[in-house]
Design a protein around this motif. Structure first.
Motif, short mmCIF file in Angstrom:
data_model
loop_
_atom_site.label_atom_id
_atom_site.label_comp_id
_atom_site.label_asym_id
_atom_site.label_seq_id
_atom_site.Cartn_x
_atom_site.Cartn_y
_atom_site.Cartn_z
N THR A 9 0.82 -1.20 0.00
CA THR A 9 0.00 0.00 0.00
C THR A 9 0.86 1.26 0.00
OG1 THR A 9 -1.50 -1.30 1.38
CG2 THR A 9 -2.05 0.99 1.10
N SER A 10 1.90 1.25 -0.77
CA SER A 10 2.75 2.44 -0.83
C SER A 10 2.03 3.54 -1.60
CB SER A 10 4.08 2.12 -1.52
OG SER A 10 4.84 3.30 -1.59
N LEU A 11 1.74 4.60 -0.89
CA LEU A 11 0.99 5.69 -1.49
C LEU A 11 1.86 6.92 -1.71
CD1 LEU A 11 -2.16 5.41 0.79
CD2 LEU A 11 -1.88 4.50 -1.51
N SER A 12 3.11 6.83 -1.36
CA SER A 12 3.95 8.02 -1.38
C SER A 12 4.65 8.26 -2.71
CB SER A 12 4.97 7.95 -0.25
OG SER A 12 5.77 6.80 -0.43
N GLN A 13 4.54 7.34 -3.63
CA GLN A 13 5.24 7.45 -4.90
C GLN A 13 4.26 7.56 -6.06
OE1 GLN A 13 8.66 7.34 -5.44
NE2 GLN A 13 9.04 7.34 -3.25
N TRP A 14 4.56 8.46 -6.98
CA TRP A 14 3.80 8.55 -8.22
C TRP A 14 4.26 7.41 -9.12
CZ3 TRP A 14 -0.32 10.41 -10.42
CH2 TRP A 14 -0.43 10.44 -11.82
N ASN A 15 3.34 6.69 -9.68
CA ASN A 15 3.64 5.58 -10.56
C ASN A 15 3.30 5.99 -11.99
OD1 ASN A 15 3.44 3.18 -12.11
ND2 ASN A 15 2.89 1.98 -10.29
N PRO A 16 4.21 5.84 -12.94
CA PRO A 16 3.92 6.23 -14.32
C PRO A 16 2.70 5.52 -14.91
CG PRO A 16 6.26 5.77 -14.06
CD PRO A 16 5.59 5.38 -12.77
N ASP A 17 2.31 4.38 -14.33
CA ASP A 17 1.10 3.69 -14.79
C ASP A 17 -0.16 4.53 -14.55
OD1 ASP A 17 2.64 1.53 -15.55
OD2 ASP A 17 2.16 0.35 -13.76
N TYR A 18 -0.07 5.50 -13.66
CA TYR A 18 -1.22 6.37 -13.36
C TYR A 18 -1.36 7.50 -14.36
CZ TYR A 18 -0.28 4.47 -8.61
OH TYR A 18 -0.01 3.68 -7.52
N SER A 19 -0.40 7.67 -15.24
CA SER A 19 -0.35 8.85 -16.11
C SER A 19 -1.41 8.82 -17.20
CB SER A 19 1.03 8.97 -16.76
OG SER A 19 1.04 10.09 -17.62
N ARG A 30 -0.94 13.67 -8.97
CA ARG A 30 0.26 13.62 -8.12
C ARG A 30 -0.04 14.29 -6.77
NH1 ARG A 30 2.79 14.93 -13.03
NH2 ARG A 30 4.11 13.26 -13.79
N ARG A 31 -0.79 15.36 -6.80
CA ARG A 31 -1.18 16.05 -5.57
C ARG A 31 -2.02 15.13 -4.70
NH1 ARG A 31 -0.42 18.32 -1.35
NH2 ARG A 31 -1.96 19.72 -0.51
N LEU A 32 -2.91 14.38 -5.32
CA LEU A 32 -3.72 13.42 -4.57
C LEU A 32 -2.83 12.37 -3.92
CD1 LEU A 32 -6.36 12.15 -3.66
CD2 LEU A 32 -6.52 11.05 -5.91
N VAL A 33 -1.84 11.87 -4.63
CA VAL A 33 -0.92 10.89 -4.07
C VAL A 33 -0.17 11.50 -2.88
CG1 VAL A 33 1.18 9.55 -4.55
CG2 VAL A 33 -0.72 9.52 -6.17
N THR A 34 0.17 12.78 -2.95
CA THR A 34 0.83 13.46 -1.84
C THR A 34 -0.09 13.50 -0.61
OG1 THR A 34 2.17 14.79 -3.34
CG2 THR A 34 1.89 15.64 -1.10
#
Length: 163
Positions: A9-19, A30-34
């Motif tokens: 459940t790592s939520l602290s990293q932006w994953n390029p799959d989300y792009s 990215r702000r949401l991930v933050t």
């Protein structure tokens, strides 16, 4: 209180799959991930004070969803109704989490993190990416949506009144 497996459940990293390959939407996600990372930190600290992060999430997503819904309308996105329904369901669920905070639900942190991770993997990584693909194939509409984003994010005009 259950602990979330932080490796899963790592939520602290932006994953390029989300792009979505739309910089203005990806910056919002990215702000949401933050914000999600902040919630994870609160959970890990054991403080239980999720209220500031939930309020920040509500404020941020109110603007993001409004902008995204307008963009889909401008683009004539064929899956707009389904996408908006998911936004409304998310807002309702966050309201439920706010109520859980008010009644001091001991499982709030776990439930909130699990739901947010699910949102990222099922909505952002699928629905937002599909909208990005749709828009990226229509450069005229992409420009209109980008212009809308710019207009909605301009700082307010300040008027000076001489006394």
């Amino acid at each position: 209180m259950k602990k979330v497996d932080m490796e899963k459940t790592s939520l602290s990293q932006w994953n390029p799959d989300y792009s979505s390959n739309l910089d203005f939407f990806d910056s919002q996600n990215r702000r949401l991930v933050t914000i999600m990372s902040q919630i994870q930190s609160i959970y890990e600290s054991g403080s239980g004070n999720f209220l500031p992060a939930i309020k920040q999430l509500i404020h941020f997503l109110t603007q993001k969803f409004h902008e995204e819904n307008l963009a889909m309308m401008i683009a004539g996105y064929p899956d707009r109704s389904k996408h908006i329904e998911e936004h409304l369901a998310f807002v309702t669920k966050i309201d439920d989490f706010l109520m859980d905070f008010i009644i001091s639900d001991p499982d709030l942190g776990h439930s909130l993190l699990t739901y947010l991770q699910q949102w990222v993997s099922e909505h952002i990584a699928i629905q937002d990416v599909q909208f990005g693909q749709y828009l990226n194939n229509r450069t005229d509409l992409k420009k209109r949506v980008f212009d809308l984003h710019q207009e909605l994010n301009k700082p307010p005009l300040l008027y000076v009144v001489n006394a």
